[in-house]
Design a protein around this motif. Structure first.
Motif, PDB file in Angstrom:
ATOM      1  N   HIS A   1      -6.140  -5.781  -0.760  1.00 42.65           N
ATOM      2  CA  HIS A   1      -5.692  -4.796   0.231  1.00 42.65           C
ATOM      3  C   HIS A   1      -5.391  -5.555   1.528  1.00 42.65           C
ATOM      4  N   PRO A   2      -4.264  -5.243   2.182  1.00 49.16           N
ATOM      5  CA  PRO A   2      -3.909  -5.992   3.395  1.00 49.16           C
ATOM      6  C   PRO A   2      -4.990  -5.968   4.470  1.00 49.16           C
TER       7      PRO A   2
ATOM      8  N   CYS B   1      -0.235   6.098   5.062  1.00 43.49           N
ATOM      9  CA  CYS B   1      -1.333   5.125   5.067  1.00 43.49           C
ATOM     10  C   CYS B   1      -1.832   4.871   6.495  1.00 43.49           C
TER      11      CYS B   1
ATOM     12  N   PHE C   1      -3.372   2.458   7.689  1.00 43.16           N
ATOM     13  CA  PHE C   1      -3.306   1.062   8.142  1.00 43.16           C
ATOM     14  C   PHE C   1      -1.868   0.666   8.497  1.00 43.16           C
TER      15      PHE C   1
ATOM     16  N   CYS D   1      -0.242  -3.138   9.523  1.00 38.44           N
ATOM     17  CA  CYS D   1      -0.077  -3.859   8.256  1.00 38.44           C
ATOM     18  C   CYS D   1       1.185  -4.716   8.247  1.00 38.44           C
TER      19      CYS D   1
ATOM     20  N   TYR E   1       2.534  -5.957   5.699  1.00 39.46           N
ATOM     21  CA  TYR E   1       3.292  -5.715   4.464  1.00 39.46           C
ATOM     22  C   TYR E   1       3.922  -4.322   4.434  1.00 39.46           C
ATOM     23  N   ALA E   2       3.717  -3.548   5.517  1.00 38.63           N
ATOM     24  CA  ALA E   2       4.179  -2.153   5.520  1.00 38.63           C
ATOM     25  C   ALA E   2       5.679  -2.059   5.244  1.00 38.63           C
TER      26      ALA E   2
ATOM     27  N   CYS F   1       5.605   3.059   2.330  1.00 35.00           N
ATOM     28  CA  CYS F   1       4.288   3.324   2.932  1.00 35.00           C
ATOM     29  C   CYS F   1       4.383   4.453   3.963  1.00 35.00           C
TER      30      CYS F   1
ATOM     31  N   CYS G   1      -3.677   1.231  -1.770  1.00 37.44           N
ATOM     32  CA  CYS G   1      -2.458   0.636  -1.207  1.00 37.44           C
ATOM     33  C   CYS G   1      -1.318   0.876  -2.193  1.00 37.44           C
ATOM     34  N   HIS G   2      -0.130   1.191  -1.669  1.00 37.15           N
ATOM     35  CA  HIS G   2       1.012   1.406  -2.562  1.00 37.15           C
ATOM     36  C   HIS G   2       1.462   0.099  -3.197  1.00 37.15           C
ATOM     37  N   LEU G   3       1.230  -1.002  -2.487  1.00 32.20           N
ATOM     38  CA  LEU G   3       1.618  -2.309  -3.027  1.00 32.20           C
ATOM     39  C   LEU G   3       0.402  -2.968  -3.649  1.00 32.20           C
TER      40      LEU G   3
HETATM   41 FE1  SF4 Z   1       0.075  -1.771   4.111  1.00 32.23          FE
HETATM   42 FE2  SF4 Z   1       1.599  -0.046   2.833  1.00 32.23          FE
HETATM   43 FE3  SF4 Z   1      -0.581  -0.943   1.645  1.00 32.23          FE
HETATM   44 FE4  SF4 Z   1      -0.781   0.712   3.697  1.00 32.23          FE
HETATM   45  S1  SF4 Z   1       0.107   1.177   1.689  1.00 32.23           S
HETATM   46  S2  SF4 Z   1      -1.967  -1.105   3.384  1.00 32.23           S
HETATM   47  S3  SF4 Z   1       0.950   0.087   4.959  1.00 32.23           S
HETATM   48  S4  SF4 Z   1       1.207  -2.148   2.222  1.00 32.23           S
END
Ligand code: SF4
Length: 334
Positions: free
Chosen positions: A253-254, A291, A293, A297, A299-300, A304, A323-325
């Motif tokens: 998780h980021p 999200c 975060f 983030c 990586y957003a 997201c 996290c979606h990623l």
């Molecule tokens: Fe980052 Fe998106 Fe994961 Fe949230 S869902 S932690 S914004 S990559």
């Protein structure tokens, strides 16, 4: 292999504070469990909801403005959230003990350590005489490594150092034979050497007495060495969980990645640069739909922003992320 027995099972816990600025959602659908003889760490920044979660379990939330809105807390086969305060008093100390960051606020400053210990012992062991309780108190101080325990029983808390007072609180938990100790930032106010001693002491209780332990901390670096499993909390939710080894070696998780980069760890290379997480957590009275975060983030992405807050999902056995990623050490796998 010995089958793991669940001692504490928290399900979908929700606690809010109703303030002039609105509903502050401090604990937002939190679930986790602790097995017998297990050390579980709950890690997150200040205001992430980690301490409020523990206070909710103990029903120590100040109400109003706080309120437990939902969930279940199963301990020894009973849901503690159905208990009234009188019944909860039998659980506190006897079943679950809490050790706080600043022992001065938990110990009564005008009563000697010995009298506080014996009082707690006699509440939890009906029929125990004062003399028996005093002797058991001495043994408890001895068990937590306090030198000259007989003389120390006559001390007032202010006559002891911070580390010594923390040991007294742990001694109270030992004396009550608690099955679960919740240590909330147990070492934050202490110097580095005393921090290690207090952690070693807590670990010896797990090994020798079969106690289970929850360590609540902002310091991921401290607990990766001691914990069996780790739950990472952000803005009132759990965003990653797994074994300490998995979280330490393969955080996905980021936010956890950011935490790892921002604190010194035992395996840190000498001279390794620490990188703080940019930005601040969201206002818990105004949590976004997406999200929480997102704003911090690196990586957003659009996904997201457009999707609701991601639910916890298992990415490998026993390892969950919200996290979606799926971010592995900087490489993205959507
Ligand atoms: Fe980052 Fe998106 Fe994961 Fe949230 S869902 S932690 S914004 S990559």
């Amino acid at each position: 292999m010995e089958e793991k027995q669940v001692l504490l099972d928290v399900k979908n816990l929700r606690t809010s504070f109703f303030t002039d600025s609105g509903e502050v959602k401090s604990v937002n659908d939190v679930s986790f469990h602790v097995n017998k003889r297990e050390v579980v760490a709950i890690v997150g920044e200040s205001g992430s909801g980690k301490s409020v979660t523990q206070l909710s379990i103990m029903q120590l939330i100040q109400s109003p403005p706080g309120k437990i809105l939902g969930g279940e807390v199963w301990f020894r086969g009973e849901n503690l959230l159905t208990f009234d305060q009188k019944k909860m008093r039998t659980v506190r100390g006897n079943g679950i003990s809490m050790v706080f960051q600043e022992p001065m606020t938990s110990l009564n400053p005008v009563i000697t350590v010995g009298n506080q210990l014996t009082e707690v012992l006699r509440v939890h062991h009906k029929g125990m005489t004062k003399k028996e309780a005093w002797e058991r108190g001495i043994k408890a101080l001895e068990a937590v490594g306090i030198p000259d325990p007989e003389a120390r029983m006559k001390n007032y808390p202010f006559e002891m150092s911070g580390g010594m007072r923390q040991r007294v609180l742990i001694a109270i938990a030992v004396a009550c034979s608690s099955e679960l100790i919740i240590a909330d930032e147990p070492t934050t106010a202490l110097d580095v050497t005393t921090q290690a001693q207090v952690m070693e002491l807590l670990m010896s209780l797990v090994q020798e007495n079969g106690t289970s332990l929850i360590v609540v901390t902002h310091n991921l670096g401290l607990v990766t060495r001691y914990a069996d499993r780790i739950y990472v909390m952000y803005a009132g939710r759990i965003v990653e969980s797994g074994t300490a080894e998995t979280i330490m070696k393969h955080p996905r998780h980021p936010y956890t990645l950011g935490l790892m980069e921002s604190v010194p760890r035992l395996d840190s290379e000498k001279g390794e640069q620490l990188i703080p997480i940019q930005g601040t957590p969201p206002n818990l009275a105004d949590i976004p739909e997406h999200c929480s975060f997102y704003d911090r983030c690196k990586y957003a992405c659009e996904e997201c922003l457009n999707k609701p807050h991601p639910p916890l999902r298992e990415v490998e056995e026993g390892h969950c992320i919200a996290c979606h990623l799926d971010v592995r050490g900087g490489r993205e796998h959507a």
